[in-house]
Design an enzyme around this catalytic site. Structure first.
Site, PDB file in Angstrom:
ATOM      1  N   LYS A  24     -32.540 -33.817 -11.498  1.00 14.39           N
ATOM      2  CA  LYS A  24     -33.661 -33.844 -10.563  1.00 14.39           C
ATOM      3  C   LYS A  24     -34.989 -33.737 -11.303  1.00 14.39           C
ATOM      4  O   LYS A  24     -35.961 -34.406 -10.949  1.00 14.39           O
ATOM      5  CB  LYS A  24     -33.489 -32.724  -9.538  1.00 14.39           C
ATOM      6  CG  LYS A  24     -32.370 -33.023  -8.546  1.00 14.39           C
ATOM      7  CD  LYS A  24     -31.865 -31.814  -7.798  1.00 14.39           C
ATOM      8  CE  LYS A  24     -30.664 -32.209  -6.945  1.00 14.39           C
ATOM      9  NZ  LYS A  24     -30.005 -31.066  -6.311  1.00 14.39           N
ATOM     10  N   GLN A  48     -30.633 -25.233  -4.899  1.00 12.37           N
ATOM     11  CA  GLN A  48     -29.425 -25.882  -5.400  1.00 12.37           C
ATOM     12  C   GLN A  48     -28.179 -25.153  -4.890  1.00 12.37           C
ATOM     13  O   GLN A  48     -28.038 -23.951  -5.051  1.00 12.37           O
ATOM     14  CB  GLN A  48     -29.428 -25.894  -6.932  1.00 12.37           C
ATOM     15  CG  GLN A  48     -28.250 -26.622  -7.548  1.00 12.37           C
ATOM     16  CD  GLN A  48     -28.240 -28.102  -7.186  1.00 12.37           C
ATOM     17  OE1 GLN A  48     -29.235 -28.793  -7.285  1.00 12.37           O
ATOM     18  NE2 GLN A  48     -27.081 -28.590  -6.751  1.00 12.37           N
ATOM     19  N   ASP A  52     -34.215 -31.609   1.502  1.00 10.49           N
ATOM     20  CA  ASP A  52     -32.782 -31.892   1.605  1.00 10.49           C
ATOM     21  C   ASP A  52     -32.389 -32.242   3.037  1.00 10.49           C
ATOM     22  O   ASP A  52     -31.300 -32.758   3.277  1.00 10.49           O
ATOM     23  CB  ASP A  52     -31.957 -30.681   1.147  1.00 10.49           C
ATOM     24  CG  ASP A  52     -31.437 -30.815  -0.274  1.00 10.49           C
ATOM     25  OD1 ASP A  52     -31.318 -31.960  -0.748  1.00 10.49           O
ATOM     26  OD2 ASP A  52     -31.150 -29.794  -0.906  1.00 10.49           O
TER      27      ASP A  52
END
Length: 281
Positions: A52, A96, A119
């Site tokens: 990322k 995460q 997300d």
């Protein structure tokens, strides 16, 4: 023989477009910034975070990696998220997953500002996906739709089958295919006569996490087969689909690695850019 849907090449196109848009915002004095929080030292999570950061560097997005020890408490993590929520220069926040077992993931996701939830996991954003009034889409399903679009594959009027009903991939994937006017069936571990269902699919998406699960006899000739699976077998990364056998039947197929994976990260960059656009208005 199936045409390979090259996720690496398409992802590169998407990131090049994002880079131009990020530069355009920079000319207006607006920076795009993503904060990624990782708790613990899970090797796979560390790899994902590095990927990322690399994507941020490629597209010109500023990244802030916040690494916290495995013994971090839920209260401490929530405090960090509250701080990120309040910082105007942070456009996107990502925690995460998975988190250590003593931390409730649902509680953590619920503490991310929906406007920064790149997300698209929080309840508000999930609900918006259902109604079609979304700001962000979950990165993997959004990446799959982008792969289909850029490969000239339309879901409209087609039979679409999704194997897997997870909140991260299966369910939102089905909803996005519905938004594309596909006729959608979701299959799972309780589905009877699975191969009969999958053989009807013009577009077949597998997200079950079982190596070689989709075999050639489960695929309609000429179908587009999208492999979301990431499985390790004898040190190699393989998908849910028996690639060699299914390639002889399908019309289109995504490889693993190099198919859906690169698109997932690119869609995260797209969501972060979108968050910055909205914050600047």
């Amino acid at each position: 023989m199936a045409r390979i849907i090259d996720g690496k090449a398409i992802s590169a196109e998407v990131r090049a477009e994002i880079k131009k848009d990020v530069a355009a915002l920079a000319e207006k004095g607006i920076k795009v910034r993503l904060a990624v929080v990782i708790v613990g030292d899970d090797p796979a999570s560390q790899i994902y975070v590095r990927n990322k950061k690399k994507a941020c560097d490629e597209t010109g997005i500023d990244s802030e990696i916040i690494a916290m020890p495995a013994e971090t408490t839920e209260e401490e993590l929530i405090s960090v998220l509250d701080g990120l929520n309040s910082r105007r220069e942070i456009n996107g926040i990502l925690v995460q997953l998975p988190l250590p077992k003593h931390i409730n993931e649902k509680n953590i996701i619920a503490h991310i500002d929906p406007k920064k939830d790149v997300d698209a996991f929080c309840d508000e954003n999930v609900g918006r996906i259902m109604t079609g009034k979304f700001s962000f889409l979950p990165c993997t399903p959004a990446g799959i739709i982008e792969l289909l679009h850029r490969s000239g594959i339309s879901a409209e009027g087609k039979e679409c089958v999704v194997i897997g009903r997870s909140n991260i991939v299966g369910k939102p994937m089905a909803i996005l295919l519905l938004h594309e006017n596909g006729t959608v069936t979701i299959c799972h571990s309780k589905t009877k006569n699975l191969s009969e269902v999958t053989r009807r699919a013009d577009i077949l998406v597998s997200a079950v996490g079982k190596a070689g699960f989709v075999t050639a006899d489960m695929v309609k000739p000429g179908a587009a087969v999208i492999d979301v699976g990431i499985n390790r077998v004898d040190g190699k990364v393989v998908g849910d689909v028996d690639f060699d056998a299914v390639s002889a039947v399908a019309g289109f197929i995504t490889p693993v690695p190099g198919g859906v994976g690169p698109m997932t990260v690119s869609m995260l960059m797209e969501n972060t850019l979108e968050a910055a656009w909205k914050a600047s208005r």
